[in-house]
Design a protein around this motif. Structure first.
Motif, PDB file in Angstrom:
ATOM      1  N   ASN A  45      43.847  39.077  41.202  1.00 26.71           N
ATOM      2  CA  ASN A  45      44.505  40.357  40.949  1.00 26.71           C
ATOM      3  C   ASN A  45      45.857  40.430  41.637  1.00 26.71           C
ATOM      4  O   ASN A  45      46.156  39.655  42.544  1.00 26.71           O
ATOM      5  CB  ASN A  45      43.619  41.536  41.406  1.00 26.71           C
ATOM      6  CG  ASN A  45      43.358  41.532  42.898  1.00 26.71           C
ATOM      7  OD1 ASN A  45      44.276  41.486  43.709  1.00 26.71           O
ATOM      8  ND2 ASN A  45      42.082  41.556  43.271  1.00 26.71           N
ATOM      9  N   ALA A  46      46.653  41.370  41.157  1.00 26.45           N
ATOM     10  CA  ALA A  46      47.901  41.724  41.817  1.00 26.45           C
ATOM     11  C   ALA A  46      47.567  42.874  42.757  1.00 26.45           C
ATOM     12  O   ALA A  46      46.792  43.759  42.395  1.00 26.45           O
ATOM     13  CB  ALA A  46      48.917  42.173  40.777  1.00 26.45           C
ATOM     14  N   ALA A  47      48.109  42.858  43.952  1.00 26.37           N
ATOM     15  CA  ALA A  47      47.772  43.907  44.916  1.00 26.37           C
ATOM     16  C   ALA A  47      48.988  44.274  45.755  1.00 26.37           C
ATOM     17  O   ALA A  47      49.948  43.511  45.866  1.00 26.37           O
ATOM     18  CB  ALA A  47      46.637  43.418  45.825  1.00 26.37           C
ATOM     19  N   GLY A  48      48.933  45.462  46.342  1.00 26.20           N
ATOM     20  CA  GLY A  48      49.975  45.900  47.266  1.00 26.20           C
ATOM     21  C   GLY A  48      49.536  45.568  48.687  1.00 26.20           C
ATOM     22  O   GLY A  48      48.379  45.793  49.047  1.00 26.20           O
ATOM     23  N   ALA A  49      50.462  45.037  49.479  1.00 23.10           N
ATOM     24  CA  ALA A  49      50.113  44.666  50.866  1.00 23.10           C
ATOM     25  C   ALA A  49      50.156  45.890  51.775  1.00 23.10           C
ATOM     26  O   ALA A  49      51.178  46.569  51.870  1.00 23.10           O
ATOM     27  CB  ALA A  49      51.054  43.584  51.374  1.00 23.10           C
ATOM     28  N   PHE A  66      50.301  54.612  41.536  1.00 21.80           N
ATOM     29  CA  PHE A  66      50.243  53.869  42.791  1.00 21.80           C
ATOM     30  C   PHE A  66      49.831  54.867  43.875  1.00 21.80           C
ATOM     31  O   PHE A  66      49.986  56.080  43.701  1.00 21.80           O
ATOM     32  CB  PHE A  66      51.612  53.253  43.116  1.00 21.80           C
ATOM     33  CG  PHE A  66      51.975  52.092  42.210  1.00 21.80           C
ATOM     34  CD1 PHE A  66      51.238  50.920  42.223  1.00 21.80           C
ATOM     35  CD2 PHE A  66      53.056  52.177  41.337  1.00 21.80           C
ATOM     36  CE1 PHE A  66      51.561  49.848  41.402  1.00 21.80           C
ATOM     37  CE2 PHE A  66      53.389  51.112  40.507  1.00 21.80           C
ATOM     38  CZ  PHE A  66      52.633  49.949  40.536  1.00 21.80           C
ATOM     39  N   GLU A  67      49.342  54.369  44.983  1.00 22.38           N
ATOM     40  CA  GLU A  67      48.845  55.230  46.047  1.00 22.38           C
ATOM     41  C   GLU A  67      49.999  56.003  46.685  1.00 22.38           C
ATOM     42  O   GLU A  67      51.157  55.609  46.586  1.00 22.38           O
ATOM     43  CB  GLU A  67      48.149  54.370  47.120  1.00 22.38           C
ATOM     44  CG  GLU A  67      46.974  53.565  46.609  1.00 22.38           C
ATOM     45  CD  GLU A  67      47.356  52.395  45.696  1.00 22.38           C
ATOM     46  OE1 GLU A  67      48.474  51.845  45.869  1.00 22.38           O
ATOM     47  OE2 GLU A  67      46.562  52.049  44.813  1.00 22.38           O
ATOM     48  N   THR A  68      49.653  57.054  47.398  1.00 20.96           N
ATOM     49  CA  THR A  68      50.676  57.772  48.162  1.00 20.96           C
ATOM     50  C   THR A  68      50.833  57.068  49.521  1.00 20.96           C
ATOM     51  O   THR A  68      49.905  56.381  49.978  1.00 20.96           O
ATOM     52  CB  THR A  68      50.260  59.234  48.433  1.00 20.96           C
ATOM     53  OG1 THR A  68      49.098  59.218  49.289  1.00 20.96           O
ATOM     54  CG2 THR A  68      49.943  59.986  47.147  1.00 20.96           C
ATOM     55  N   VAL A  85      45.706  46.747  48.633  1.00 18.91           N
ATOM     56  CA  VAL A  85      45.133  47.741  47.713  1.00 18.91           C
ATOM     57  C   VAL A  85      45.374  47.321  46.271  1.00 18.91           C
ATOM     58  O   VAL A  85      46.387  46.694  45.952  1.00 18.91           O
ATOM     59  CB  VAL A  85      45.740  49.155  47.899  1.00 18.91           C
ATOM     60  CG1 VAL A  85      45.254  49.800  49.176  1.00 18.91           C
ATOM     61  CG2 VAL A  85      47.267  49.124  47.846  1.00 18.91           C
ATOM     62  N   GLY A  86      44.437  47.720  45.407  1.00 15.71           N
ATOM     63  CA  GLY A  86      44.601  47.414  43.989  1.00 15.71           C
ATOM     64  C   GLY A  86      43.669  48.247  43.132  1.00 15.71           C
ATOM     65  O   GLY A  86      42.846  49.016  43.654  1.00 15.71           O
ATOM     66  N   MET A  87      43.817  48.080  41.807  1.00 13.36           N
ATOM     67  CA  MET A  87      43.102  48.930  40.850  1.00 13.36           C
ATOM     68  C   MET A  87      42.067  48.163  40.023  1.00 13.36           C
ATOM     69  O   MET A  87      41.677  48.601  38.950  1.00 13.36           O
ATOM     70  CB  MET A  87      44.112  49.574  39.890  1.00 13.36           C
ATOM     71  CG  MET A  87      45.234  50.335  40.570  1.00 13.36           C
ATOM     72  SD  MET A  87      46.449  50.863  39.354  1.00 13.36           S
ATOM     73  CE  MET A  87      47.847  51.275  40.410  1.00 13.36           C
ATOM     74  N   MET A  90      49.895  39.313  46.725  1.00 10.86           N
ATOM     75  CA  MET A  90      50.648  40.474  47.225  1.00 10.86           C
ATOM     76  C   MET A  90      51.936  40.587  46.410  1.00 10.86           C
ATOM     77  O   MET A  90      52.928  39.919  46.698  1.00 10.86           O
ATOM     78  CB  MET A  90      50.996  40.308  48.724  1.00 10.86           C
ATOM     79  CG  MET A  90      49.809  40.133  49.651  1.00 10.86           C
ATOM     80  SD  MET A  90      48.649  41.490  49.583  1.00 10.86           S
ATOM     81  CE  MET A  90      47.241  40.646  48.911  1.00 10.86           C
ATOM     82  N   THR A  91      51.893  41.395  45.376  1.00 12.30           N
ATOM     83  CA  THR A  91      53.063  41.493  44.493  1.00 12.30           C
ATOM     84  C   THR A  91      54.105  42.455  45.037  1.00 12.30           C
ATOM     85  O   THR A  91      55.250  42.461  44.583  1.00 12.30           O
ATOM     86  CB  THR A  91      52.648  41.956  43.088  1.00 12.30           C
ATOM     87  OG1 THR A  91      51.862  43.141  43.219  1.00 12.30           O
ATOM     88  CG2 THR A  91      51.860  40.884  42.356  1.00 12.30           C
ATOM     89  N   ASN A  92      53.706  43.286  45.980  1.00 18.32           N
ATOM     90  CA  ASN A  92      54.625  44.288  46.561  1.00 18.32           C
ATOM     91  C   ASN A  92      54.039  44.753  47.891  1.00 18.32           C
ATOM     92  O   ASN A  92      52.850  44.582  48.131  1.00 18.32           O
ATOM     93  CB  ASN A  92      54.765  45.490  45.603  1.00 18.32           C
ATOM     94  CG  ASN A  92      53.406  46.100  45.261  1.00 18.32           C
ATOM     95  OD1 ASN A  92      52.661  45.547  44.450  1.00 18.32           O
ATOM     96  ND2 ASN A  92      53.077  47.205  45.897  1.00 18.32           N
ATOM     97  N   MET A  93      54.884  45.327  48.722  1.00 13.67           N
ATOM     98  CA  MET A  93      54.360  46.006  49.908  1.00 13.67           C
ATOM     99  C   MET A  93      53.865  47.365  49.403  1.00 13.67           C
ATOM    100  O   MET A  93      54.484  47.974  48.525  1.00 13.67           O
ATOM    101  CB  MET A  93      55.448  46.182  50.974  1.00 13.67           C
ATOM    102  CG  MET A  93      56.025  44.873  51.537  1.00 13.67           C
ATOM    103  SD  MET A  93      54.786  43.650  52.087  1.00 13.67           S
ATOM    104  CE  MET A  93      54.123  44.422  53.571  1.00 13.67           C
TER     105      MET A  93
HETATM  106  N1  HPA Z   1      48.680  49.488  44.464  1.00  8.76           N
HETATM  107  C1  HPA Z   1      47.680  49.391  43.576  1.00  8.76           C
HETATM  108  N2  HPA Z   1      47.587  48.413  42.703  1.00  8.76           N
HETATM  109  C2  HPA Z   1      48.540  47.456  42.718  1.00  8.76           C
HETATM  110  C3  HPA Z   1      49.607  47.502  43.619  1.00  8.76           C
HETATM  111  C4  HPA Z   1      49.680  48.570  44.537  1.00  8.76           C
HETATM  112  O1  HPA Z   1      50.596  48.681  45.382  1.00  8.76           O
HETATM  113  N3  HPA Z   1      50.382  46.409  43.364  1.00  8.76           N
HETATM  114  C5  HPA Z   1      49.781  45.730  42.349  1.00  8.76           C
HETATM  115  N4  HPA Z   1      48.663  46.365  41.950  1.00  8.76           N
END
Ligand code: HPA
Length: 274
Positions: free
Chosen positions: A114-118, A194-196, A211-213, A235-238
């Protein structure tokens, strides 16, 4: 919607078996922007999701919907290119469909990416996190409703959901890769927002590293049917609020495509050792 009983899942599996006529060793579910991996599958046999009875059709643009069976090195794999998320409007219970299909096809181990935020500020964009455990505080579960005993018991253990043995193999495959690897906790948010920044601060206090969805619905389904699982986040983004700027889907896609080649090389190596 039809009742999700054992026969419902078996109908999908019987159709797929009639086409692939072979038992896959490893099931793979690819995350957002990480679908390039499919092109590494040799002698591919492709089945469109929409042709599989009782299957789902993905709605997110970056997710193409097909199941691809073939070989990666010596291993027979079945790969989902295109994934289903709760934010697309699917009830949690139907999100059991992909992993249960794998189980009925005879898959022995599943890999989810998955892609996730760090969330962990020591992490950097482009890092890879082997998922050690997850947090899901959203209440609903993919395993709610009538239990299907053929898959597993009503109450089931999640202690080793992200199978230790597979995590160890994954962490032993990092040498030679230009990527940076971590092991950490993934926290699920339903999205599609995206999260707050406040949610991310809370996630950090609770012990989340990313974090991710996605992923947790598949992981819980795997735990229920005793399917060994390896979860890998990019980690595709902070995460929100870590940097003083807004999050965009473009940023997620750009990072995923930037690391696509070394990430694919790494996944191939992991598959060869599983
Ligand atoms: N939050 C949730 N899901 C994501 C994010 C994120 O920052 N980046 C990629 N998927």
């Amino acid at each position: 919607m039809q009742k999700l009983d054992f026969q419902f899942f078996k109908t999908s599996a019987d159709y797929v078996k009639s086409i692939i006529k072979d038992e896959p060793d490893i099931g793979i579910i690819l995350g957002s922007g990480l679908k390039d991996f499919v092109s590494r599958i040799e002698n591919p046999v492709e089945i469109r999701y929409k042709d599989i009875p009782n299957f789902l059709v993905s709605t997110v643009e970056s997710h193409e919907g097909r199941l691809v069976f073939g070989r990666v090195g010596e291993k027979k794999v079945i790969c989902m290119s295109g994934r289903f998320h709760h934010y697309e409007g699917y009830p949690f219970t139907v999100l059991t469909i992909p992993v249960r299909l794998f189980k009925l096809l005879g898959v022995k181990k599943t890999i989810v990416t998955n892609a996730a935020g760090a969330v962990n500020t020591e992490y950097n964009v482009g890092d890879i996190m082997i998922i050690k455990d997850h947090l899901k505080l959203t209440g609903a579960s993919p395993l709610e409703g009538d239990n299907i005993e053929e898959f597993g018991p009503r109450f089931f253990d999640t202690t080793d959901m992200y199978t230790k043995e597979l995590r160890e193999i994954a962490l032993n495959c990092t040498e030679g890769s230009p990527l940076t690897f971590r092991e950490g906790v993934y926290m699920y948010f339903t999205g599609p927002q995206f999260e707050t920044p406040a949610e991310i601060r809370a996630a950090r206090i609770l012990g989340a590293d990313a974090v991710g969805m996605s992923t947790v619905t598949e992981a819980l389904t795997a735990a229920h049917c005793s399917m060994p699982l390896l979860g890998i986040s990019v980690m595709t983004n902070m995460a929100a609020g870590v940097l003083d700027r807004k999050l965009t889907d473009e940023e997620v896609g750009e990072t995923a495509s930037r690391i696509s080649k070394p990430f694919g090389d790494y996944i191939e190596k992991v598959i060869s050792r599983l």
